[in-house]
Enzyme design. Sequence first.
Site, mmCIF file in Angstrom:
data_model
loop_
_atom_site.group_PDB
_atom_site.id
_atom_site.type_symbol
_atom_site.label_atom_id
_atom_site.label_comp_id
_atom_site.label_asym_id
_atom_site.label_seq_id
_atom_site.Cartn_x
_atom_site.Cartn_y
_atom_site.Cartn_z
ATOM 1 N N GLU A 142 -21.021 103.707 32.709
ATOM 2 C CA GLU A 142 -20.340 102.751 33.583
ATOM 3 C C GLU A 142 -19.791 101.611 32.728
ATOM 4 O O GLU A 142 -20.528 101.061 31.890
ATOM 5 C CB GLU A 142 -21.296 102.183 34.636
ATOM 6 C CG GLU A 142 -20.588 101.320 35.668
ATOM 7 C CD GLU A 142 -21.503 100.792 36.756
ATOM 8 O OE1 GLU A 142 -21.031 99.973 37.566
ATOM 9 O OE2 GLU A 142 -22.683 101.193 36.813
ATOM 10 N N GLY A 150 -28.417 95.252 31.867
ATOM 11 C CA GLY A 150 -29.829 95.182 32.203
ATOM 12 C C GLY A 150 -30.409 96.563 32.426
ATOM 13 O O GLY A 150 -31.514 96.868 31.969
ATOM 14 N N MET A 197 -29.123 100.841 34.209
ATOM 15 C CA MET A 197 -28.061 101.675 34.762
ATOM 16 C C MET A 197 -28.652 102.714 35.696
ATOM 17 O O MET A 197 -29.646 103.365 35.373
ATOM 18 C CB MET A 197 -27.288 102.352 33.613
ATOM 19 C CG MET A 197 -26.156 103.246 34.094
ATOM 20 S SD MET A 197 -24.944 102.333 35.061
ATOM 21 C CE MET A 197 -24.316 103.642 36.100
ATOM 22 N N GLU A 198 -27.999 102.891 36.858
ATOM 23 C CA GLU A 198 -28.568 103.673 37.957
ATOM 24 C C GLU A 198 -28.208 105.145 37.922
ATOM 25 O O GLU A 198 -28.229 105.814 38.964
ATOM 26 C CB GLU A 198 -28.092 103.078 39.296
ATOM 27 C CG GLU A 198 -26.602 103.299 39.621
ATOM 28 C CD GLU A 198 -25.699 102.156 39.214
ATOM 29 O OE1 GLU A 198 -24.579 102.053 39.741
ATOM 30 O OE2 GLU A 198 -26.119 101.362 38.356
ATOM 31 N N ASN A 199 -27.889 105.715 36.767
ATOM 32 C CA ASN A 199 -27.507 107.133 36.673
ATOM 33 C C ASN A 199 -28.384 108.001 37.581
ATOM 34 O O ASN A 199 -29.602 107.847 37.607
ATOM 35 C CB ASN A 199 -27.670 107.634 35.236
ATOM 36 C CG ASN A 199 -27.218 106.627 34.222
ATOM 37 O OD1 ASN A 199 -26.047 106.336 34.112
ATOM 38 N ND2 ASN A 199 -28.162 106.064 33.488
ATOM 39 N N HIS A 222 -33.591 97.397 42.120
ATOM 40 C CA HIS A 222 -32.129 97.422 42.211
ATOM 41 C C HIS A 222 -31.571 98.777 41.792
ATOM 42 O O HIS A 222 -30.775 99.379 42.533
ATOM 43 C CB HIS A 222 -31.555 96.318 41.316
ATOM 44 C CG HIS A 222 -30.068 96.229 41.330
ATOM 45 N ND1 HIS A 222 -29.375 95.369 42.131
ATOM 46 C CD2 HIS A 222 -29.122 96.909 40.625
ATOM 47 C CE1 HIS A 222 -28.080 95.510 41.936
ATOM 48 N NE2 HIS A 222 -27.904 96.444 41.007
ATOM 49 N N GLU A 223 -31.983 99.268 40.632
ATOM 50 C CA GLU A 223 -31.425 100.532 40.150
ATOM 51 C C GLU A 223 -31.861 101.702 41.035
ATOM 52 O O GLU A 223 -31.067 102.616 41.293
ATOM 53 C CB GLU A 223 -31.827 100.778 38.699
ATOM 54 C CG GLU A 223 -31.465 99.660 37.738
ATOM 55 C CD GLU A 223 -30.007 99.232 37.800
ATOM 56 O OE1 GLU A 223 -29.141 100.075 38.122
ATOM 57 O OE2 GLU A 223 -29.740 98.047 37.553
ATOM 58 N N HIS A 275 -29.831 101.892 44.244
ATOM 59 C CA HIS A 275 -28.493 102.441 44.033
ATOM 60 C C HIS A 275 -28.439 103.933 44.354
ATOM 61 O O HIS A 275 -27.337 104.469 44.546
ATOM 62 C CB HIS A 275 -28.070 102.249 42.573
ATOM 63 C CG HIS A 275 -27.277 101.003 42.321
ATOM 64 N ND1 HIS A 275 -26.198 100.622 43.084
ATOM 65 C CD2 HIS A 275 -27.396 100.044 41.355
ATOM 66 C CE1 HIS A 275 -25.684 99.509 42.608
ATOM 67 N NE2 HIS A 275 -26.403 99.121 41.569
ATOM 68 N N GLU A 278 -22.618 96.882 44.159
ATOM 69 C CA GLU A 278 -23.457 95.870 43.511
ATOM 70 C C GLU A 278 -23.898 94.776 44.484
ATOM 71 O O GLU A 278 -25.063 94.382 44.503
ATOM 72 C CB GLU A 278 -22.736 95.274 42.308
ATOM 73 C CG GLU A 278 -22.471 96.262 41.193
ATOM 74 C CD GLU A 278 -23.725 96.927 40.638
ATOM 75 O OE1 GLU A 278 -24.841 96.467 40.929
ATOM 76 O OE2 GLU A 278 -23.582 97.931 39.916
#
Length: 867
Positions: A125, A265, A267-269, A301-302, A305, A324
């Site tokens: 991203e 910080g 990443m939500e892969n 948070h991740e 997502h 976001e």
Amino acid sequence: MTTDSDTVVRLADYRAPAWRITHVALEFELGATSTRVTSTLRLVAQPGQPAPPLRLDGEDLELLDIALDGRTLGPGEYTLDASGLTLTAAPSACELRTTARIHPQRNTRLEGLYLSRGALFTQCEAEGFRRITWFIDRPDVSAVYDVTLIADRARFPVLLSNGDRVAAGELDGGRHFARWHDPHPKPSYLFALVAGDLARLSAPFTTMQGRTVEVNVWADRADVARCEYALGAVLRAMQWDERRFGRAYDLAVFNVVAAQDFTMGAMENKGLNIFNARYILADADTATDDDFIAIESVIGHEYFHNWSGNRVTLRDWFQLSLKEGLTVFRDQEFTADLHSRGLKRIEDARLLRSRQFVEDAGPLSHPVRPPSYREINNFYTATVYEKGAELVRMLHTLLGETGFRRGLDLYFERHDGGAATVEDLVAAMDESSGRDLTQFLHWWEQPGTPRIEAQARFDAVSGEYTLTLRQHGSDPDHPLHIPLALAFYDANGRRIDTHPEVDADYRPGLIELRQREHTLRLRGLTQPPLPAFLQGLSAPVRLDFDYAPEQLARLVQVETDPLTRWQALQQLARTAILPGAQRRVALDALLRAQSILLDDPRADAAFVAACLALPDFWDLGAQLERIDVDALWAAREATLDALAIDQTERLRERHLQLTARAAGGLEGDSASARRLRNLCLARLARVEREGERAVAQYHGANTLTDRLAALQTLLHAGFAQADEVLQDFAARHRGDALVVDRWLGALVTAPRAGTLDTVATIVRGPFWQPTNPNRVRAVLGSFVRSNVPAFHRADGAGYALFFELLPALDSINPQVASRHLALLENWRRLDDGRRRLLDAHFDALQTRLTSRDSRETLARLRGADPD
């Protein structure tokens, strides 16, 4: 949607993709210096029209082979350039296979596939996948992925990718493979792989449908013991999302991996979240109380997502706040539900005022959904994240918990597996609630912080109180739909429950402002009431009301909403610090109000600490047309000194009283006690001549929170014992890069002009690691943002050092350089001397920047329109 250095991408120009990719098969032959990537894409042209030219994005790729429907293509059948690959003639349904060579070890940008501490990681991203293979690299192109990873087993024993592992085995020559299948279509920015010598902590999780999920947190073998808290946070997030929003996980395994070198910080892969190690590794000796809260929040948070970003993704990057902002709202609610809702809202408001409102007040101001960009990485901003979350929160305020949940359920149901827009989210809320929310969309279009002007008038004869509310935004022709929470109190501090007469939608405690001006009336009063506005921060606005300092002090006593009490104290502090006729009266009122809080044994210690803290320097500056740096800094310091002198005995008593509670574990009460005790310590350093108190706390500390607070107090107050404690801290934590970052951060933020020499020594010595984003942020970011006296020295020496370092950073990692350059967002409002110095540096910098990221940020700082 591809971009180059001269291209401006505009929301108005959006067109649906001419080609779709239905399936992706990737094979990686992994190596640190050289990796071969074979990609097989099943492509389908948009139906109903002749197949258009096929354009694939690609950067820094060496083409080894290319075949269409099994036939190797010759040089005349395709075109390669610096930004991609074009096939002028391809059938409307076809299979394209390419093989590329990439070089992870050279990749200091940390975009695409890169090497960190001997392991391979990806970050795709926003547009990093094009640095791995040729692809239609845009968020509205989703496909099912099958990924095969091949590597030397000794060097890369762990091979991870998205989805579930479906096969693994041994190969010749000491190699092995793992095959991963992700059944959920996803855009390329959610692709991930990790390969390295890692260890894990694991736990099972049973979903609300009864499925068992294997949850793993991976890290370097030496660090895995510090993953226990992170693993627990994952499990809490999974359980909370089911309970609060009905969202269950959808794969058999969920992997989380810590990386020491990571620009963001986390990443939500899909199914394989990759984190900056600072948001995974934690124990009492190496992480502060704030770190633990941040780790839990970022992990939540991740994970959240998975639905708000992955299962429902974005039509285009202009919709970035759709994933976001919505997910920040969800992680804020996660923290609030698990901890203190009042304190969490105070922290949200503090961050909004000190970062986002400041961003809105400068040349980097932009709408939550910007109309254009040159580099999308530059729009991962406080406006998109924090203000975007406040827009979602306003929808929650307008519709209530049940109505909001109904709308969100409809949104997920309607767009699952697809790519959505902001309009889609608002439409789902609109339809599920039966309300017309069309006007609310203006919030995503207008830059700047709206202002509400509130004017009161009281007629003592008739007993009528009139409150006029006027909104001022960036677009006079399109007033915003603003939920304004408000209450009125009588002279005895009781809430007035009389229903007001008002020309707007109203329910107890909330008025919906839709017009430029509204009027509210209360009748039958014997004296004017005390109004309280924006309880819970019901809207991200500035509200101007001519409070007398005594009224603000009374609000602190009568209000029940923690945020409103905190806001009243912050406003008192601003009045006491900023130029104006009420400064002395406001300071007296502030002293009394803070003393009452310090004397209250029933008050939550963390709340008291939040209320005693003064507004951020740049929050104060955002309200001034011209920032006299020296005068504003001196005024804020003088206020802190006055508070310390007035409260000395109270501060000493509280510091002593809280000692036993602060020595407890990581639970909330002990953390709350540490927060107030450490504020007392820092404030007492302003009146005590020696540093014995801080030295005693340092050596008696059983947490990093207390140890670091004592170190910082000694260093920032200039006590003689600072050098000895600094050396002890360095020896204790020398092998831990993340804690060394803390040590360096304390050094570079000592608030005096001479600290510049310390910073110069660091950036020319072994501690300076320009390829590691955490180290750059700890040293340069902390210095620029937090050390006003040293960075903003009148002689310009702080600026000179910064601009000396920036071009090299830009050549290494453009995102890191651009974000540090953006820290100068206030430069136009500085005093004349400093503004001239910065302007000259900007002139010289123009020819020294090589990245699109930094060039765009520089242009925006100087007022250039991206169009």
